[in-house]
Scaffold this motif. Structure first.
Motif, mmCIF file in Angstrom:
data_model
loop_
_atom_site.group_PDB
_atom_site.id
_atom_site.type_symbol
_atom_site.label_atom_id
_atom_site.label_comp_id
_atom_site.label_asym_id
_atom_site.label_seq_id
_atom_site.Cartn_x
_atom_site.Cartn_y
_atom_site.Cartn_z
ATOM 1 N N PRO A 73 33.585 7.718 13.382
ATOM 2 C CA PRO A 73 34.494 8.785 13.822
ATOM 3 C C PRO A 73 35.540 9.161 12.776
ATOM 4 N N ASP A 74 35.946 8.212 11.933
ATOM 5 C CA ASP A 74 37.010 8.518 10.974
ATOM 6 C C ASP A 74 36.557 9.519 9.918
ATOM 7 N N LEU A 75 35.268 9.502 9.562
ATOM 8 C CA LEU A 75 34.767 10.459 8.568
ATOM 9 C C LEU A 75 34.820 11.880 9.123
ATOM 10 N N THR A 76 34.385 12.033 10.363
ATOM 11 C CA THR A 76 34.430 13.354 10.989
ATOM 12 C C THR A 76 35.870 13.845 11.104
ATOM 13 N N ARG A 77 36.774 12.965 11.501
ATOM 14 C CA ARG A 77 38.175 13.362 11.641
ATOM 15 C C ARG A 77 38.740 13.852 10.308
ATOM 16 N N ARG A 78 38.433 13.150 9.226
ATOM 17 C CA ARG A 78 38.947 13.561 7.918
ATOM 18 C C ARG A 78 38.382 14.921 7.504
ATOM 19 N N GLN A 79 37.135 15.196 7.864
ATOM 20 C CA GLN A 79 36.572 16.509 7.533
ATOM 21 C C GLN A 79 37.241 17.615 8.332
ATOM 22 N N VAL A 80 37.560 17.339 9.584
ATOM 23 C CA VAL A 80 38.263 18.347 10.388
ATOM 24 C C VAL A 80 39.652 18.594 9.817
ATOM 25 N N LEU A 81 40.315 17.542 9.370
ATOM 26 C CA LEU A 81 41.620 17.719 8.738
ATOM 27 C C LEU A 81 41.513 18.521 7.445
ATOM 28 N N LEU A 82 40.330 18.497 6.828
ATOM 29 C CA LEU A 82 40.090 19.305 5.627
ATOM 30 C C LEU A 82 39.722 20.748 5.968
ATOM 31 N N GLY A 83 39.582 21.040 7.270
ATOM 32 C CA GLY A 83 39.343 22.423 7.681
ATOM 33 C C GLY A 83 37.958 22.746 8.194
ATOM 34 N N ALA A 84 37.131 21.745 8.504
ATOM 35 C CA ALA A 84 35.771 22.007 8.958
ATOM 36 C C ALA A 84 35.761 22.793 10.269
ATOM 37 N N ASP A 85 34.947 23.853 10.305
ATOM 38 C CA ASP A 85 34.735 24.645 11.521
ATOM 39 C C ASP A 85 33.497 24.183 12.273
ATOM 40 N N LEU A 86 32.535 23.643 11.527
ATOM 41 C CA LEU A 86 31.250 23.229 12.080
ATOM 42 C C LEU A 86 30.861 21.906 11.434
ATOM 43 N N LEU A 87 30.392 20.952 12.251
ATOM 44 C CA LEU A 87 29.907 19.677 11.733
ATOM 45 C C LEU A 87 28.394 19.750 11.609
ATOM 46 N N ALA A 88 27.861 19.356 10.462
ATOM 47 C CA ALA A 88 26.420 19.417 10.224
ATOM 48 C C ALA A 88 25.941 18.060 9.727
ATOM 49 N N TYR A 89 25.063 17.437 10.502
ATOM 50 C CA TYR A 89 24.566 16.104 10.176
ATOM 51 C C TYR A 89 23.082 16.168 9.817
ATOM 52 N N GLN A 90 22.680 15.324 8.873
ATOM 53 C CA GLN A 90 21.284 15.244 8.449
ATOM 54 C C GLN A 90 20.847 13.784 8.518
ATOM 55 N N SER A 91 19.659 13.531 9.047
ATOM 56 C CA SER A 91 19.209 12.145 9.162
ATOM 57 C C SER A 91 17.711 12.040 8.942
ATOM 58 N N SER A 92 17.288 10.802 8.676
ATOM 59 C CA SER A 92 15.874 10.461 8.602
ATOM 60 C C SER A 92 15.699 9.085 9.221
ATOM 61 N N THR A 93 15.069 9.041 10.374
ATOM 62 C CA THR A 93 14.841 7.771 11.069
ATOM 63 C C THR A 93 13.345 7.512 11.227
ATOM 64 N N SER A 94 12.573 7.974 10.258
ATOM 65 C CA SER A 94 11.115 7.846 10.344
ATOM 66 C C SER A 94 10.673 6.390 10.427
ATOM 67 N N THR A 95 11.452 5.485 9.820
ATOM 68 C CA THR A 95 11.113 4.063 9.880
ATOM 69 C C THR A 95 11.059 3.573 11.318
ATOM 70 N N TYR A 96 11.854 4.207 12.186
ATOM 71 C CA TYR A 96 11.929 3.785 13.587
ATOM 72 C C TYR A 96 11.356 4.865 14.505
ATOM 73 N N GLN A 97 10.335 5.543 14.007
ATOM 74 C CA GLN A 97 9.744 6.654 14.746
ATOM 75 C C GLN A 97 9.300 6.217 16.140
ATOM 76 N N GLY A 98 9.710 6.995 17.139
ATOM 77 C CA GLY A 98 9.314 6.729 18.514
ATOM 78 C C GLY A 98 10.170 5.700 19.233
ATOM 79 N N SER A 99 11.163 5.119 18.561
ATOM 80 C CA SER A 99 12.008 4.107 19.186
ATOM 81 C C SER A 99 13.279 4.744 19.743
#
Length: 486
Positions: free
Chosen positions: A366-392
């Motif tokens: 949560p602290d990373l998101t908060r710091r980005q909002v304090l920097l002026g973020a209007d939209l949060l955009a997350y990218q992930s890859s969980t293929s190692t745990y596909q279907g879990s």
């Protein structure tokens, strides 16, 4: 030994409150059996040991999907992290054993949630695996109950859930009708905090329009070139769908764009073709040396802005004490070479929007998101890859955390999973999109840019400070007073 085994079994019950089962309501009751088992121990230290085993079961159950890669080490991880709940178990036994009066029940409802949330905060250190499956995250699909996270972050939601569990346990243990009424009223008040917070909150910007965001989910593809080609094909199909921003998953590009101008030219042309900016993710050696994971915003004229990941997955992307552990990890799936860290949280700027990007593991903090909002973020955009745990359950668990980050920050959030689950939520945590892991394709979602000025954005992790003060005071008081006879 039977008490320890029982504690491990009942400690795993709250795992059912998280995705995929998502029995969210169970979180408000699921810790009660563990409290009763801890309370029934002969001594406070034996109660602490039962809490330790119970939370080891909790960690193993919520992260069972690590078993194929971690093997028996998953049990060791559970025991290591479960030890952080020893103070909670000791305090639970001291406060709930013997005759439970209304006053003692109320004291337990005030103190035990603080001990719980401080243990959650301690195990949330990046080197210990981060804040995965915090109790408050279980309410991700209940925007009204999750609204407490806007006041004090996911920590406050965890405190309220634990307080409600303690209240229910006290109702079962109190002998007097008055004591049961006090405990029941306190538990109900904890549940009511979210609805009250929803009623009191007001949008900061209510008429900011919206943005059409495309989430691209090509699936579980091993080779980097094939992943990029699949994402390009899905993005090409977005022509005419009026997307303004296209988000790809983590590691969607396996070539450094500065070293491969032909790849950059192709992506730039793709941005022109669909008339939208692309937020891709590069996992490749940089010209200056070292491997970085980077969120790269590409427009019709080339690279607009870049963010490099700052919190790396222990062993998956960076091995602590590598020289010491190398003889062991060389036979595992741990990273053969450590990724490099970026300079720190940052935002990406377009002509009309400021984007706060985070990559996979970072979504849990949560602290990373908060710091980005304090920097002026209007939209949060997350990218992930969980293929190692596909279907879990790992995939929906990660996608669910996006809702919590949206509510805490008061900003809409989108999440593109390379192979699923992709999701999107508005600033109040209401679900806008959800692409299960078995879906291959792209979806365009209308994301309202309404924002909310939250208490968590302004004050940060204040529930942890309050919990520390309360627990310190209670610890001093309990150590100088003998417990009542059972």
């Amino acid at each position: 030994m039977p008490g320890l085994l029982t504690a491990a079994a009942v400690g795993a019950l709250p795992a059912l409150a998280f995705p995929a089962p998502s029995l969210w309501w169970l979180a408000w009751l699921a810790v009660v059996p563990l409290l009763l088992v801890v309370r029934a121990a002969p001594t406070a230290w034996q109660g602490a040991a039962r809490a330790w085993c119970g939370m080891a079961g909790y960690v193993a159950a919520t992260q069972y999907w690590l078993a194929p890669s971690a093997g028996p080490a998953l049990i060791g991880m559970g025991l290591l992290l479960g030890a952080l709940w020893l103070p909670w178990g000791w305090a639970a036994h001291r406060m709930l054993s013997g005759t439970v009066t209304g006053r003692r029940a109320l004291a337990a409802i005030v103190v035990l949630p603080g001990a719980w949330v401080l243990a959650e905060a301690a195990r949330s250190a990046p080197g210990l695996g981060g804040p995965w499956a915090l109790l408050g995250t279980s309410q991700w699909n209940q925007p009204v109950l999750l609204a407490s996270a806007a006041v004090g972050g996911v920590w406050l939601t965890s405190v309220l859930i634990m307080a409600a569990n303690t209240g229910v346990a006290a109702v079962l243990l109190c002998r007097s009708g008055r004591g049961r009424l006090v405990a029941m009223t306190a538990a109900a008040a904890c549940v009511a905090v979210g609805p009250v917070a929803t009623w009191l909150s007001r949008p900061t910007v209510d008429d900011a329009g919206s943005i059409r965001v495309a989430l691209v989910q090509p699936g579980d593809i091993v080779l980097a070139d094939e992943r990029t080609a699949a994402a390009e094909a899905l993005t090409t199909d977005l022509r005419g769908r009026r997307a303004e921003l296209v988000v790809w998953g983590e590691s969607s590009v396996g070539q450094d764009l500065a070293s491969h101008p032909e790849t950059l030219a192709r992506l730039t042309e793709l941005s022109r073709l669909v008339d939208a900016e692309l937020l891709v993710n590069v996992d490749a050696p940089a010209p200056s040396g070292g491997i970085y994971k980077s969120a790269v915003l590409i427009g019709p004229d080339g690279i607009v802005d870049t963010y490099q990941k700052v919190r790396l997955v222990p062993f998956g992307e960076q091995v602590p004490l590598r020289p010491l552990l190398d003889p062991i990890i060389r036979h595992t799936d741990a990273a053969a070479e450590d990724r490099r860290r970026g300079a720190g949280p940052a935002v990406l700027h377009t002509d009309a929007l400021t984007i706060g990007p985070l990559i996979s593991f970072e979504t849990t903090f949560p602290d990373l998101t908060r710091r980005q909002v304090l920097l002026g973020a209007d939209l949060l955009a997350y990218q992930s890859s969980t293929s190692t745990y596909q279907g879990s359950w790992a995939q929906p668990q990660l996608a669910a955390m996006v809702a919590v980050r949206a509510v805490e920050s008061g900003r809409p959030a989108v999440h593109a999973g390379l192979s699923g689950v992709s999701s999107a939520f508005d600033a109040r945590g209401r679900q806008l999109a959800w692409l299960p892991a078995d879906v291959r394709g792209a979806t365009v979602v209308e994301v309202p840019l309404t924002t909310v000025d939250t208490g968590y954005r302004r004050l940060g992790d204040w529930p942890l400070a309050v919990a520390a003060v309360v627990l310190a005071g209670a610890g001093i008081r309990m150590t100088v007073r003998r417990p009542q006879p059972r």
